[in-house]
Design a protein around this motif. Structure first.
Motif, short mmCIF file in Angstrom:
data_model
loop_
_atom_site.label_atom_id
_atom_site.label_comp_id
_atom_site.label_asym_id
_atom_site.label_seq_id
_atom_site.Cartn_x
_atom_site.Cartn_y
_atom_site.Cartn_z
N LEU A 1 15.60 7.48 -3.62
CA LEU A 1 14.61 8.38 -4.19
C LEU A 1 13.78 7.66 -5.25
N ASP A 2 14.42 6.89 -6.10
CA ASP A 2 13.68 6.14 -7.12
C ASP A 2 12.64 5.23 -6.49
N TYR A 3 13.05 4.50 -5.47
CA TYR A 3 12.11 3.59 -4.81
C TYR A 3 11.03 4.34 -4.05
N ALA A 4 11.40 5.45 -3.42
CA ALA A 4 10.40 6.24 -2.70
C ALA A 4 9.28 6.68 -3.64
N LEU A 5 9.64 7.07 -4.85
CA LEU A 5 8.63 7.47 -5.82
C LEU A 5 7.73 6.30 -6.22
N LYS A 6 8.30 5.12 -6.31
CA LYS A 6 7.50 3.95 -6.66
C LYS A 6 6.55 3.54 -5.54
N LEU A 7 6.91 3.89 -4.31
CA LEU A 7 6.16 3.41 -3.15
C LEU A 7 5.29 4.47 -2.50
N ALA A 8 5.43 5.72 -2.89
CA ALA A 8 4.68 6.81 -2.26
C ALA A 8 3.43 7.16 -3.06
N ARG A 9 2.44 7.65 -2.36
CA ARG A 9 1.21 8.11 -3.01
C ARG A 9 1.39 9.54 -3.51
N PRO A 10 0.55 9.99 -4.44
CA PRO A 10 0.54 11.41 -4.80
C PRO A 10 0.26 12.26 -3.56
N GLY A 11 1.01 13.31 -3.39
CA GLY A 11 0.88 14.15 -2.21
C GLY A 11 1.76 13.73 -1.05
N ALA A 12 2.46 12.61 -1.19
CA ALA A 12 3.31 12.13 -0.10
C ALA A 12 4.50 13.05 0.12
N ALA B 1 0.85 -1.20 0.00
CA ALA B 1 0.00 0.00 0.00
C ALA B 1 0.88 1.24 0.00
N PRO B 2 0.51 2.27 -0.76
CA PRO B 2 1.40 3.44 -0.89
C PRO B 2 1.62 4.14 0.44
N PHE B 3 2.81 4.71 0.58
CA PHE B 3 3.19 5.40 1.80
C PHE B 3 2.85 6.88 1.70
N ASP B 4 2.49 7.44 2.86
CA ASP B 4 2.16 8.87 2.96
C ASP B 4 3.39 9.71 3.26
N LEU B 5 4.39 9.09 3.84
CA LEU B 5 5.62 9.80 4.22
C LEU B 5 6.77 8.82 4.14
N VAL B 6 7.89 9.27 3.60
CA VAL B 6 9.11 8.47 3.54
C VAL B 6 10.24 9.28 4.15
N PHE B 7 10.91 8.69 5.14
CA PHE B 7 12.05 9.34 5.78
C PHE B 7 13.29 8.51 5.50
N VAL B 8 14.32 9.15 4.93
CA VAL B 8 15.55 8.46 4.55
C VAL B 8 16.71 9.02 5.36
N ASP B 9 17.33 8.15 6.14
CA ASP B 9 18.50 8.52 6.94
C ASP B 9 19.42 7.31 6.97
N ALA B 10 20.00 7.00 5.83
CA ALA B 10 20.80 5.79 5.67
C ALA B 10 22.07 6.14 4.90
N ASP B 11 22.67 5.14 4.25
CA ASP B 11 23.91 5.37 3.52
C ASP B 11 23.68 6.36 2.38
N LYS B 12 24.45 7.42 2.39
CA LYS B 12 24.24 8.51 1.44
C LYS B 12 24.61 8.09 0.01
N GLN B 13 25.47 7.10 -0.12
CA GLN B 13 25.89 6.65 -1.45
C GLN B 13 24.70 6.16 -2.27
N ASN B 14 23.65 5.71 -1.62
CA ASN B 14 22.48 5.18 -2.32
C ASN B 14 21.27 6.11 -2.28
N TYR B 15 21.48 7.37 -1.91
CA TYR B 15 20.33 8.28 -1.79
C TYR B 15 19.55 8.39 -3.11
N ALA B 16 20.23 8.41 -4.24
CA ALA B 16 19.52 8.54 -5.52
C ALA B 16 18.65 7.31 -5.76
#
Length: 225
Positions: free
Chosen positions: A151-162, A133-148
């Motif tokens: 972001l790709d996965y966050a877009l796939k998993l987040a709802r519009p307006g997230a 089910a799509p997420f309303d909020l995504v918080f990323v605080d992990a290895d910076k080497q994979n931040y991009a």
């Protein structure tokens, strides 16, 4: 990185004393993390409250966190959930996840939180495959080497307006230096480049100073059109 300016920490203390107050659950979390030898890289108390309030303001019922550590930010995010809400948090290290589970349970937030242990990119791929089910909020605080990639996965998993939030995106100004010897800078800069004129996201970043020195958060909202 240099130590935080004493005045920055003093202002953080003033904010905590006047606007947040004592929080035994978070104090116990930090003590447990230290006892277990976890690195002291949690968000600050003021930043944790910010995450809680953003979750509440966004009426989040489903939150994804990438990077659990000992559960400090997970406790804050879980507090911001609705009564039936759920937080899914991803952690690479099994020992860290075990500490986080105890901290979340001790803080009364355990039932709201699923901790998924393993390499984050593989776990995220699995969530996409499961059509979670799509997420309303995504918080990323992990290895910076994979931040991009996050972001790709966050877009796939987040709802519009997230709301998408990335921590540690200023790094005492080192983000300006493409030749920085900080190995975390290239991944952070790539995140900025991906978000520049992004067709699906509106974004900004804000610098922060305080107990966690000079750094910042990047925030983006998934467009609804």
């Amino acid at each position: 990185m240099q130590s935080a300016d004493p005045s920055w920490s003093d202002v953080d203390d003033y904010i905590v004393n006047h606007l947040i107050g004592e929080d035994p659950a978070l104090d116990a979390c930090l003590a447990a993390n230290a006892a277990a030898g976890l690195p002291p890289i949690d968000v600050s108390i003021t930043q944790g409250r910010m995450l809680e309030l953003l979750a509440r303001a966004n009426r989040a019922e489903n939150i994804l966190e990438i990077g659990t550590l000992g559960g400090f930010s997970a406790i804050s995010l879980a507090r911001g959930l609705g009564h039936s809400g759920k937080l899914v948090t991803l952690e690479l290290e099994p020992d860290y996840a075990a500490v986080a589970r105890r901290n979340l349970d001790n803080a009364g937030q355990g039932e709201k939180v699923d901790i998924l242990v393993g390499e984050a990119l593989a776990t995220l791929h699995g969530l996409v495959e499961q059509r979670r089910a799509p997420f309303d909020l995504v918080f990323v605080d992990a290895d910076k080497q994979n931040y991009a990639s996050y972001l790709d996965y966050a877009l796939k998993l987040a709802r519009p307006g997230a709301l998408l939030i990335f921590d540690n995106v200023v790094r005492e100004g080192r983000v300006l230096d493409p030749s920085s010897d900080d190995p975390k800078v290239p991944g952070t800069r790539k995140l900025y480049e991906m978000l520049k004129n992004h067709p699906q996201l509106d974004a900004t970043a804000i610098q922060t100073v305080g107990a966690k020195k000079w750094d910042g958060f990047l925030m983006a909202v998934v467009r609804e059109e």
